[in-house]
Scaffold this motif. Structure first.
Motif, PDB file in Angstrom:
ATOM      1  N   ALA B1201     -37.147 -36.217  49.160  1.00 41.88           N
ATOM      2  CA  ALA B1201     -37.857 -35.071  49.782  1.00 41.88           C
ATOM      3  C   ALA B1201     -36.869 -34.018  50.267  1.00 41.88           C
ATOM      4  O   ALA B1201     -37.049 -32.812  50.083  1.00 41.88           O
ATOM      5  N   LEU B1202     -35.744 -34.522  50.837  1.00 39.57           N
ATOM      6  CA  LEU B1202     -34.723 -33.573  51.301  1.00 39.57           C
ATOM      7  C   LEU B1202     -34.126 -32.787  50.127  1.00 39.57           C
ATOM      8  O   LEU B1202     -33.887 -31.585  50.209  1.00 39.57           O
ATOM      9  N   GLU B1205     -36.440 -30.117  49.058  1.00 38.82           N
ATOM     10  CA  GLU B1205     -36.432 -28.987  49.998  1.00 38.82           C
ATOM     11  C   GLU B1205     -35.192 -28.096  49.785  1.00 38.82           C
ATOM     12  O   GLU B1205     -35.253 -26.871  49.754  1.00 38.82           O
ATOM     13  N   GLU B1206     -34.064 -28.794  49.638  1.00 39.51           N
ATOM     14  CA  GLU B1206     -32.832 -28.033  49.427  1.00 39.51           C
ATOM     15  C   GLU B1206     -32.897 -27.213  48.135  1.00 39.51           C
ATOM     16  O   GLU B1206     -32.424 -26.076  48.072  1.00 39.51           O
ATOM     17  N   ARG B1208     -35.555 -26.021  46.785  1.00 35.09           N
ATOM     18  CA  ARG B1208     -36.460 -24.867  47.022  1.00 35.09           C
ATOM     19  C   ARG B1208     -35.723 -23.743  47.761  1.00 35.09           C
ATOM     20  O   ARG B1208     -35.802 -22.564  47.406  1.00 35.09           O
ATOM     21  N   GLU B1209     -34.986 -24.197  48.772  1.00 41.58           N
ATOM     22  CA  GLU B1209     -34.217 -23.207  49.546  1.00 41.58           C
ATOM     23  C   GLU B1209     -33.234 -22.438  48.650  1.00 41.58           C
ATOM     24  O   GLU B1209     -33.062 -21.237  48.724  1.00 41.58           O
TER      25      GLU B1209
END
Lengths: 118, 1341
Positions: B1201-1202, B1205-1206, B1208-1209
């Motif tokens: 999940a992390l 997210e990274e 996406r960022e």
């Protein structure tokens, strides 16, 4: 006797995962360091059989560390690790650095390390 | 007993008694000083007056002078009573003591007639008596001692009351009044003397002088008595002595009269002539105006001493007449001064005359007779001289002796050589006389003589031998005849002048012989007027030889600049005609031919010659005829010269009757009537008549003068020829007048002093015709200046004999007219002026002139240089354009100089002369370039071409036309230089090399030794050499050398942003800057600024070693070129900037990729590697340790999940999905959401913008917000994105600390590159303390 190994990587999660895999597969992880300078120092003090070197270190390039660890007889303990799977990018550099070989991080295993040692 | 002895008997004893009484009184006086002397002088004085009075009274009993003299004597004695010792007697004496003085005044004023002449004199005398009577009486009433000096005098018997004040006042009044009175009397006497005639003065002078002296000193004596007694006494004595002389002078006057009478004796005995008698008479009477007249027995009346009739004057104060008569009646009269009236001398003279007058009357009669006979001579109009053969004047008769050149009294006895006529005339006289002696016949000759008043008279001399050794010379005045001849000639001259001044036809021709214009006043041209203009002169239908003469004369006129005249004859339908062509150059290539018909003049000249010869021959042949005729009409004597004829037969003429003569009776009657009148009046009579002799009309003139009591002389002269001359003169004048009548012009005949003598015009004159002739030209109603010019030209015409021409403008009837006056002398003191209206010609000339002016204006205003030169290069003239460009005026200093010496640079003279050589053979120099030094020293490039022309003098030469191609050439040079720079910019990669190219081109353009390109440092402290070029050996800055800003030209350009030209010699540079130039060996410098994109970039400078090497204007030229070079430099800089920008973009991309790679490597990749290892480990533990495997899988899930997210960022950092999917507004709001600071939105776009514009705007806001968060310490940020004019305006404004530097940091630089890549602009305004405003403008339309 199991072979000693030093893990050099600036990412702690990878170092933990690498220790767990290698120890589970019979290697003796004698040390973990996060940068090139510490690696060189640990290599002197620990004299591990194998030093797993990440290419991208915060201070000294992994190849540079490898070349400093290289010996005249070609039995360098250094094995370079990268996140990339494409060995062509680093082939010549690995050869120049005098390292034993190159292992993509995602394929790290005792078997892969042992293969390079032989 | 007669009255006289009685008087003596009465007066003498009385006088003696009076004298005795006074003597006794004086001798017994107790106060009289010097009594004996007083008695002697006083007695003598008194008795002298009394005796003189007695004598006067005896001689002229009616004259009161004697009484007055006696009165004075007795009053004198009475005054002697003042010596009396008795009070009463003394007082009486004092009372009457002044009476003698009053009487004396009376005597003087009445002398010599004894009567007072005027009211003034009577007033004076009465005043004297009143004064004498009243003054002393009044004094005696108040003054105790009326005689101040006399202390011993008796007391005043009449004293009423002694009053000192009254006495003083009265004494002063009396004495003052008496003194004034006496001086007044003296003045009256002097005036009287001055007014007297000389005869009167003779009697008056001694007595009046003595009297006046007496009164004068008496006046002084009386006036000074009170305050200066000594003077009064001396004056009194002088007055006494003068007083004493009066009776003696009176007696002396009487004695003189007696003496004069003694001189009469010889006069009475001698047979004086009347003239001599009159002379003696004047001497004796002392009256130079006295006249002696004789009364003639027949026919009565008086004649004077000269024998002339005399009118006796009226008796009066001016003249007095004393008739002399005997028993037979009046013999004559004496006219004399009235003062002599009643004198004895006069009476004695009259008596003496009486005896002689009979004889004198006979003499007078003889004189009258002589006078009559001389009338005959006088009637002759001639002078006669009897001259001995050796030339001595023996006798003469002159019509007017004063007209003789020698005084009449000196003439006889002197020789002809003494006579003041030219020696030649005298020699001619003597030679003619010899000829007369030899031939025995009358000889004539003519001569001229100048009178004293300067007039010249013409005389004819006729010589006849009048004895073996003497001859008669009769001279006659033939001035009238000569004058008639002269008049005729003058008239002819006038006609000729008139003709001369009249041009008949006028042609204007080109020098080559083409008719340009034609004008005829009345004559018809030989060619059709329509075809003359433009025709060739040789087509004119007159002999070619004449046309050649005229063209040759025209050439002469052009060369000499003088008018030429050709005279010729033409035989046409009107017969042989004489014409005259006057040729005058007009302008450079034209001439006027004025053709005049002079046939009349020629014919009249010929006629005149014939006429003159004939008249002279006739006049020379005419002598006079003479008749002596009695008053009854009998011919007493005659001499007849043909053509005068009296009778058909000349036998027995003497004694025949005039009425029988072969004259028309009326002539005889007229002659007789005039003859009788001549005898009666004694005056010369004349008449003229015409009569036919031998079928020919003759004019004769008869001069009639009395030759005796009843006879007269008739001198007949044939004046036919003179009459004919006069007639001819009138005819000639009529001809002139007729000529004048046909003249279309106005004509004035004007005398030298400006009087109009004649006038003619078909035009209405400016003043009434009848008032013109005789009036002064200065009164003519035209401007005075014009009259002065005419008079001056008239004077010149008379002096030089040449035709004078004047032109003027005059407003006539509201219209401006041009007139021409031609003035020519028509006599010695008069000239003609013919006025012609030349308005039309003037208008033509003006038109021609305006055309010439137009050409001149075109030539002078054209930008082309024009110069006319002679074949060898001598300058004829050049236009204003060339003069203005070179600063050399076209005048005598340049005209005649060689063009090559004047306008060609030394190094280019050979080229110019080579071009001239080409022109000599081909008539055209072809185009060639020369440099021309301008008046400001600038070198101009001129493209010349010379073509052959003829100048105004007809000399061949070249017209050089020069076109200033300086600007064009410079432009071309600059363009070429620019092209080279542009090529360098395009091809050269190294900026230094481009700068070197620029400097080389700049140096080449300005001909400089070195050139440098400098770039100003941003802080303006120095300029750095970035490019250079130089001639070998010239000083050169090193690249990178810093030129300090110490006031040198580079500094000046930095300050002024303007090009500058500096010369070391001017001394305007600061020492440090000057030293730098000296070290460089440079004297002349030009520096111009280089501005790139509106900001001062640097400067370019050129230099030369010699001083003043760069001409003025070099700095502008460099400035202009530098502006053009700036564009190339701007391109170069733009290229540099572009490359930098591209590099930055690449760098930014690389950096971004590195960042992505790092982020991927450090973030998601590491997590995925770890995840991969973790899954593999879990898999391996799945069997052996499921719990461990489960933990591994749980942590792997978190790790995954992390990692997502990274990723996406990371993807958002590469290009935010919200921007792509939802547009700028939501993307910016997303940014704001993540910003740690509150963000306030202003305007945001409602519509989507192009993607790259949205991205740029997004990243501007994103970077700005990041910076604000990092550096600004702001509390609020506001964001605005607007659309304006096809541009997106993005603004991010914060309220932070400001002071942001856009040059630092790569963030803003990257944004700038991104914005500029879209042709937009990014500006950051960030004053410290005022927040920061980032503004981007991005075009999108």
């Amino acid at each position: 006797m199991s072979r000693t190994i030093l893990i050099v990587d600036d990412h702690p999660s990878f170092r933990g995962m690498a220790r767990a895999i290698l120890e589970s597969e019979g290697f003796d992880v004698v040390g973990e360091v996060a940068d090139g300078a510490s690696a060189l120092e640990a290599a002197k003090t620990l004299s591990p059989d194998v030093i797993l070197l990440d290419v991208q270190l915060p201070d000294i390039d992994g190849f540079e560390v490898a070349s400093q660890l290289a010996t005249k007889n070609g039995n360098s303990p250094a094995i370079v690790m990268t996140s990339s799977r494409d060995a062509r990018d680093f082939g010549s550099l690995v050869a120049k650095s005098g390292a034993r070989g190159f292992i993509p991080k995602a394929e790290l295993s005792a078997e892969a390390v042992s293969a390079l040692l032989e | 007993m007669s009255r006289t002895p009685r008087l003596w008997l009465a007066v003498v004893p009385a006088a003696l008694v009076m004298a005795g009484i006074v003597t006794a009184v004086v001798l017994t006086s107790d106060h009289q000083e010097l009594p004996v002397l007083s008695v002697a002088v006083g007695g003598l004085t008194g008795l002298s007056f009394i005796v003189a009075g007695l004598i006067a009274r005896t001689r002229r009993p009616v004259n009161r002078t004697g009484l007055l003299l006696m009165g004075v004597g007795f009053a004198w004695f009475a005054a002697g009573l003042t010596a009396a010792s008795s009070s009463l007697v003394w007082t009486l004496g004092v009372t009457i003591s002044a009476v003698f003085a009053a009487l004396f005044v009376h005597l003087l004023l009445a002398y010599p007639s004894g009567q007072l002449g005027s009211r003034w004199e009577r007033g004076v005398v009465v005043t004297g008596y009143v004064l004498a009577a009243v003054a002393n009486v009044a004094l005696l009433l108040f003054d105790r001692t009326p005689i101040e000096s006399c202390e011993d005098c008796p007391s005043n018997a009449f004293l009423v009351a002694e009053n000192e004040t009254a006495t003083t006042i009265l004494t002063a009044l009396v004495e003052g009044f008496a003194a004034v009175f006496l001086l007044g009397v003296v003045a009256t006497l002097i005036l009287r003397w001055r007014r007297s005639s000389s005869a009167a003065r003779r009697a008056l002078t001694p007595v009046l002088l003595a009297g006046a002296l007496t009164l004068f000193f008496l006046g002084i004596s009386v006036g000074t008595q009170e305050f200066w007694p000594t003077v009064a006494e001396v004056a009194g004595w002088i007055a006494s002595v003068a007083f004493l002389t009066v009776p003696f002078l009176f007696l002396w006057g009487l004695l003189q009269s007696r003496l004069a009478r003694a001189e009469l004796g010889p006069l009475m005995r001698t047979g004086y002539s009347l003239t001599e008698f009159q002379r003696e008479l004047r001497r004796l009477l002392r009256d130079p105006t006295a006249a002696l007249t004789v009364c003639l027995e027949k026919p009565g009346g008086y004649i004077d001493a000269e024998g002339r009739p005399f009118e006796l004057p009226e008796e009066g104060p001016e003249r007095a007449v004393t008739e002399i008569a005997d028993e037979d009646g009046v013999l004559g009269a004496l006219v004399h001064d009235p003062a002599l009236r009643g004198e004895d001398l006069l009476e004695d003279l009259a008596a003496a005359l009486r005896l002689n007058l009979q004889r004198l009357r006979s003499t007078a009669a003889l004189q009258a007779s002589e006078r009559r006979s001389r009338a005959l001579l006088r009637a002759l109009p001639d002078n006669m001289f009897r001259i001995s053969r050796d030339g001595v004047y023996l006798d003469f008769h002159a019509q007017d002796p004063t007209q003789l050149r020698l005084p009449p009294e000196r003439l006889i006895g002197s020789t002809v050589w003494d006579y003041p006529v030219p020696h030649q005339a005298t020699a001619q006289l003597m030679a003619t006389a010899e000829h007369a002696f030899e031939t025995g016949s009358v000889q004539t000759f003519e001569f001229e003589a100048a009178l004293d008043d300067g007039t010249v008279v013409h005389r004819e001399g006729r010589i006849t031998p009048s004895g073996p050794d003497e001859f008669l010379l009769v001279t006659r005045d033939i001035t009238a005849r000569k004058r008639a001849e002269q008049e005729l000639r003058s008239s002819e001259q006038r006609s000729r002048a008139l003709l001369e001044a009249l041009p008949d036809s006028m042609f204007r021709l080109s020098r080559e012989g083409t008719f340009l214009d034609y004008h005829a006043s009345d004559a018809t041209p030989l060619m059709d007027p329509e075809t003359i203009v433009g025709a060739n002169v040789y087509d004119y239908p007159v002999p070619r030889e004449l046309l050649e003469r005229i063209m040759a004369a025209a050439e002469t006129a052009f060369k000499t600049g003088t008018r030429q005249t050709v005279e010729y004859e033409l035989d046409d339908d009107n017969g042989l005609r004489y014409q005259e062509a006057r040729i005058t150059p007009s302008g450079e290539h034209e001439f006027f031919v004025i053709v005049r018909d002079v046939t009349d003049r020629k014919r009249s000249e010929q006629n005149l010659q014939i006429s003159e010869q004939r008249s002279r021959a006739l006049l020379e042949a005419i002598p006079d005829s003479m008749f002596r005729i009695s008053c009854e009409g009998r011919i007493l004597d005659y001499r007849v010269e043909p053509p005068i004829r009296l009778f058909r037969s000349e036998e027995d003429i003497i004694g025949s009757d005039i009425y029988d003569a072969d004259f028309p009776r009326e002539i005889s009657e007229r002659t007789m009537a005039l003859g009788r009148k001549a005898v009666e009046t004694g005056e010369l009579q004349m008449h003229e008549y015409a009569l036919e002799i031998d079928g020919r009309l003759h004019h004769q003139e008869a001069r009639i003068s009395p030759s005796g009591a009843d006879e007269f002389l008739v001198i007949v002269r044939d004046i036919t020829e003179r009459k004919r001359q006069e007639q001819e003169l009138r005819l000639s004048e009529r001809r002139s007048r007729a000529l004048v009548e046909v003249i279309p012009d106005t004509m004035f005949r004007i005398s030298r002093d400006g009087t109009f003598l004649d006038y003619h015009s078909h035009r209405p004159p400016l003043r009434p015709v009848e008032t013109i002739v005789g009036s002064s030209a200065f009164d003519y109603p035209v401007p005075r200046e014009l009259i002065d010019r005419v008079m001056a030209a008239g004077e010149v015409a008379l002096e030089t004999g040449e035709l004078q021409t004047l032109e003027w403008e005059l407003e006539l009837e509201g219209e401006l007219r041009h007139q021409e006056g031609r003035i020519t002398g028509s006599g010695e003191d008069e000239y003609f002026m013919i006025i012609r209206d030349v308005t039309e010609r003037k208008q033509q000339e003006q038109k021609l002139q305006s055309e010439r002016d137009f050409v001149a204006k075109v030539v002078n205003s054209a930008p082309t240089y024009f110069c006319v030169i002679h074949a060898e290069g001598k300058i004829v003239r050049y236009n204003d354009t060339l003069a203005d460009a070179t600063g050399r005026v076209d005048d005598e200093t340049t005209r005649g100089r060689l063009f090559q010496d004047t306008f060609v640079l030394p190094g280019e003279v050979d080229e110019f002369e080579r071009r001239l050589q080409i022109a000599h053979t081909e008539g055209d120099t072809g185009e060639f370039e020369l440099r021309l030094r301008s008046g400001t020293g600038e070198l101009l490039d001129v493209l010349w071409r010379g073509i052959d022309i003829y100048d105004e003098t007809g000399e061949s030469g070249y017209l050089l036309c020069g076109l200033d191609v300086t600007v064009r050439k410079r432009h071309e040079e600059e363009q070429a230089a620019l092209r080279r720079v542009a090529v360098a910019v395009a091809s050269e990669r190294r900026t230094e090399r481009i700068f070197d190219v620029v400097t080389e081109e700049v140096a080449r353009l300005l001909g400089a030794n070195t050139a440098s390109l400098l770039r100003y440092e941003p802080n303006g402290e120095a300029a750095v050499t970035v490019g250079r070029w130089s001639q070998p050996g010239a000083y050169l800055d090193r690249i990178g050398e810093r030129v300090p800003m110490v006031g040198g030209p580079v500094h000046t350009v930095y300050e002024t942003r303007r090009p500058v030209r500096v010369d070391l010699e001017e001394g305007t540079l600061p020492p440090e800057a000057a030293d730098r130039l000296r070290r460089m060996g440079v004297n002349s410098v030009v520096v111009a600024p280089i501005t790139v994109s509106g900001r001062l970039w640097g400067a370019v400078g050129v230099s030369l070693a010699p001083p003043n090497a760069f001409p003025p204007g070099s700095e502008q030229r460099l400035g202009e070129f530098t502006r053009l070079v700036s564009l190339a430099l701007a391109n170069e800089e733009a290229r540099e900037q572009l490359a930098a920008s591209r590099a930055r973009i690449v760098e930014a991309g690389d950096t971004e990729r590195r960042r992505l790679e790092r982020n991927l490597h450090d973030g998601a990749q590491q997590r995925l590697v770890s995840l991969s290892l973790s899954l593999r480990l879990a898999q391996s533990k799945l069997g052996s340790d499921p719990h461990a495997a489960d933990e591994l899988l749980s942590s792997a899930s978190i790790e995954l999940a992390l990692a997502l997210e990274e990723l996406r960022e990371l993807a958002r950092g590469i290009h935010p999905a919200v921007l792509t999917e939802r547009g700028l507004g939501p993307a910016l709001e997303s940014l704001a959401d993540r910003s740690p600071l509150p963000v306030e939105f202003g305007q945001l776009p409602e519509e989507r913008l192009p993607g790259q514009v949205e991205a740029a705007a997004y990243y501007v806001v994103s970077e700005a917000l990041a910076n604000v968060a990092k550096y600004a310490a702001a509390t609020l940020v506001s964001v605005r994105v607007a659309q304006e004019n096809g541009r997106a305006i993005v603004e991010v404004v914060d309220d932070g600390v400001g002071g942001a530097d856009p040059a630092r940091g790569s963030g803003l630089r990257g944004l700038t590159d991104r914005v500029e890549a879209l042709e937009g602009q990014l500006a950051v305004v960030s004053e410290p303390g005022s927040g920061t405003r980032v503004r981007a403008e991005i075009p999108f339309a």
